[in-house]
Design a protein around this motif. Structure first.
Motif, PDB file in Angstrom:
ATOM      1  N   TRP A  23      68.640  43.885  52.795  1.00  0.00           N
ATOM      2  CA  TRP A  23      70.001  43.712  52.290  1.00  0.00           C
ATOM      3  C   TRP A  23      71.074  44.022  53.337  1.00  0.00           C
ATOM      4  O   TRP A  23      72.249  43.820  53.078  1.00  0.00           O
ATOM      5  CB  TRP A  23      70.220  44.599  51.058  1.00  0.00           C
ATOM      6  CG  TRP A  23      70.276  46.079  51.331  1.00  0.00           C
ATOM      7  CD1 TRP A  23      71.418  46.823  51.534  1.00  0.00           C
ATOM      8  CD2 TRP A  23      69.193  47.001  51.450  1.00  0.00           C
ATOM      9  NE1 TRP A  23      71.090  48.155  51.751  1.00  0.00           N
ATOM     10  CE2 TRP A  23      69.730  48.292  51.705  1.00  0.00           C
ATOM     11  CE3 TRP A  23      67.801  46.879  51.368  1.00  0.00           C
ATOM     12  CZ2 TRP A  23      68.943  49.441  51.881  1.00  0.00           C
ATOM     13  CZ3 TRP A  23      67.013  48.020  51.543  1.00  0.00           C
ATOM     14  CH2 TRP A  23      67.579  49.265  51.794  1.00  0.00           C
TER      15      TRP A  23
ATOM     16  N   HIS B 280      64.943  46.437  48.358  1.00  0.00           N
ATOM     17  CA  HIS B 280      65.010  46.621  46.911  1.00  0.00           C
ATOM     18  C   HIS B 280      64.102  45.529  46.339  1.00  0.00           C
ATOM     19  O   HIS B 280      64.035  44.424  46.903  1.00  0.00           O
ATOM     20  CB  HIS B 280      66.411  46.362  46.357  1.00  0.00           C
ATOM     21  CG  HIS B 280      67.484  47.253  46.890  1.00  0.00           C
ATOM     22  ND1 HIS B 280      68.178  46.966  48.042  1.00  0.00           N
ATOM     23  CD2 HIS B 280      68.014  48.399  46.417  1.00  0.00           C
ATOM     24  CE1 HIS B 280      69.077  47.906  48.254  1.00  0.00           C
ATOM     25  NE2 HIS B 280      69.008  48.796  47.289  1.00  0.00           N
TER      26      HIS B 280
ATOM     27  N   PHE C  83      71.463  48.211  39.950  1.00  0.00           N
ATOM     28  CA  PHE C  83      72.924  48.149  39.935  1.00  0.00           C
ATOM     29  C   PHE C  83      73.497  46.752  39.724  1.00  0.00           C
ATOM     30  O   PHE C  83      74.610  46.596  39.271  1.00  0.00           O
ATOM     31  CB  PHE C  83      73.515  48.756  41.218  1.00  0.00           C
ATOM     32  CG  PHE C  83      72.780  48.371  42.494  1.00  0.00           C
ATOM     33  CD1 PHE C  83      71.720  49.142  42.962  1.00  0.00           C
ATOM     34  CD2 PHE C  83      73.147  47.244  43.207  1.00  0.00           C
ATOM     35  CE1 PHE C  83      71.049  48.800  44.127  1.00  0.00           C
ATOM     36  CE2 PHE C  83      72.476  46.887  44.375  1.00  0.00           C
ATOM     37  CZ  PHE C  83      71.417  47.670  44.830  1.00  0.00           C
TER      38      PHE C  83
HETATM   39  C1  XYL Z   1      74.655  51.605  48.814  1.00  0.00           C
HETATM   40  C2  XYL Z   1      73.362  52.320  49.098  1.00  0.00           C
HETATM   41  C3  XYL Z   1      72.123  51.466  48.927  1.00  0.00           C
HETATM   42  C4  XYL Z   1      70.879  52.314  49.008  1.00  0.00           C
HETATM   43  C5  XYL Z   1      69.663  51.698  48.457  1.00  0.00           C
HETATM   44  O1  XYL Z   1      75.737  52.428  49.056  1.00  0.00           O
HETATM   45  O2  XYL Z   1      73.404  52.876  50.382  1.00  0.00           O
HETATM   46  O3  XYL Z   1      72.105  50.435  49.849  1.00  0.00           O
HETATM   47  O4  XYL Z   1      70.642  52.742  50.307  1.00  0.00           O
HETATM   48  O5  XYL Z   1      69.826  51.334  47.160  1.00  0.00           O
END
Ligand code: XYL
Length: 386
Positions: A15, A53, A93
């Motif tokens: 991501w 994720h 989320f």
């Molecule tokens: C977002 C978070 C996520 C976590 C993983 O602020 O840093 O990217 O690292 O869910």
């Protein structure tokens, strides 16, 4: 020099470099790229691993057939590059079902679904050999408090983690759990907002030994707190199970900037803590390229995170070996064997002797601590003139 190698244990999330650059006011500016392509590029750049994720790898709408193919292609890319998957996590989320919390939703059906989704995501991570499982409770929080949810939430969160710890044991996955604190965003107030809050909560779990923290540079910095201080507390508690490196301006929205791009001195002390403490885990970059960038910029961003880490690691070695800095530090750390002998452990005799000790209070009070010099020397190391 400063060429990242797998031995440096640099990791990125799918991501992070895969972030298409959307923000709350504007749509994506980059095309989506596939997981195997990300793996290939990270391999070229010298990274060690990649994290995900569940839905970064397998989109929520994928059919079982599609999921099978995606996993096959991803595994092939891992085999081809030698990249590993040290950490996995759950997206709790994005789906509107989690709009008022996942493990801490006031709706029992949502809480159960969140646990179900996490078990499946743990299965997925385990398939690729992940050993750390991160819990970022992005939606676990409130904008408005209603009833006694703020208190009930702690119990629900505990129940979920206890359940999942037993699942981990029953499946033989051997995961270590890492809770990732964040003060706010996307919720107005997120539960367990700091490293200290998470550590306090961990002590109340059924399997505290299985659970540690995943501190993130940006999260403490957003709240105006010191990330190196949070990191030091996690290390001291032997709870640093993972770390999210990035950068951030204080008091802003979550910027997830390139590591070391904003707060040079805190980044330096971050690297110093990680290196000097012998932390063995991944150096994970949880950041993304600026929205201004195309994919050339994304790969510059990824290279930059790793390169800056290595430069700062070099600076740490220089600092630790610098005779003038070490001399200044030796003066700063005033030693007194006799007194330290008395205070290191209580005994009635030590207590009495300490009570009878007289101190040169005026002498101690009137002497400066020498920190201006130490800090200037640190700055000069960082600015490259030493
Ligand atoms: C977002 C978070 C996520 C976590 C993983 O602020 O840093 O990217 O690292 O869910």
């Amino acid at each position: 020099q400063y060429q990242p190698k797998p031995e440096h244990k640099f990791t990125f999330g799918l991501w992070t470099v895969g972030n298409p650059g959307a923000d709350p006011f504007g749509s994506a500016v980059r095309e989506a790229i596939s997981a195997p392509y990300i793996v290939e590029k990270l391999g070229e750049l010298g990274a060690w691993g990649v994290n995900f994720h569940d839905n970064d790898l397998i989109p929520a709408e994928a059919t079982p057939e599609q999921a099978k193919q995606i996993k096959k292609d991803f595994q092939a890319a891992l085999d081809a590059t030698g990249l590993v998957v040290p950490m996995a996590t759950t997206n709790l989320f994005k789906d509107p079902i989690f709009r008022d919390g996942a493990f801490t939703s006031a709706d029992a059906r949502v809480r159960a679904y969140a646990i179900q989704k996490t078990m499946k995501a743990m299965d997925l991570g385990a398939e690729f050999g992940a050993k750390t499982y991160v819990f970022w409770g992005g939606r676990e929080g409130t904008e408005v408090d209603a009833g006694s949810r703020t208190l009930d939430a702690m119990g629900w969160f505990r129940e979920a983690l206890n359940f999942l710890a037993e699942y981990n044991i029953s499946q033989g996955y051997g995961y270590k759990f890492a809770l990732e604190p964040k003060p706010n965003e996307p919720r107005g107030d997120i539960f367990l907002p700091t490293v200290g809050a998470a550590l306090g909560f961990i002590a109340t779990l059924d399997h505290p030994e299985m659970v540690g923290v995943n501190p993130e540079f940006a999260h403490d910095t957003m709240a105006g707190l010191s990330f190196p201080h949070a990191l030091a507390q996690a290390i001291d508690a032997k709870k640093l199970f993972h770390v999210d490196l990035n950068d951030q301006k204080m008091g802003r929205f979550d910027q997830d900037l390139r590591f070391g791009s904003e707060n040079y001195k805190s980044a330096f002390y971050t690297v110093k803590l990680l290196e000097d403490s012998g932390y063995q885990g991944p150096r994970h970059f949880d950041a993304h390229a600026l929205r201004t960038e195309d994919y050339d910029g994304v790969w510059e961003f990824a290279k930059g995170c790793m390169r800056t880490y290595l430069i700062l690691k070099d600076k740490v070695e220089q600092y630790n070996a610098d005779p003038e800095i070490q001399a200044a530090l030796a003066e700063y750390y005033v030693k007194d064997e006799a007194l330290s002998g008395l205070t290191s452990k209580f005994s009635p005799e030590n207590a009495q002797q300490l009570k009878d000790t007289s101190f040169d209070l005026e002498g101690i009070r009137s002497k400066g601590r020498g920190l201006e010099k130490i800090d200037q020397l640190t700055a000069e190391v960082l600015l490259g003139v030493r």
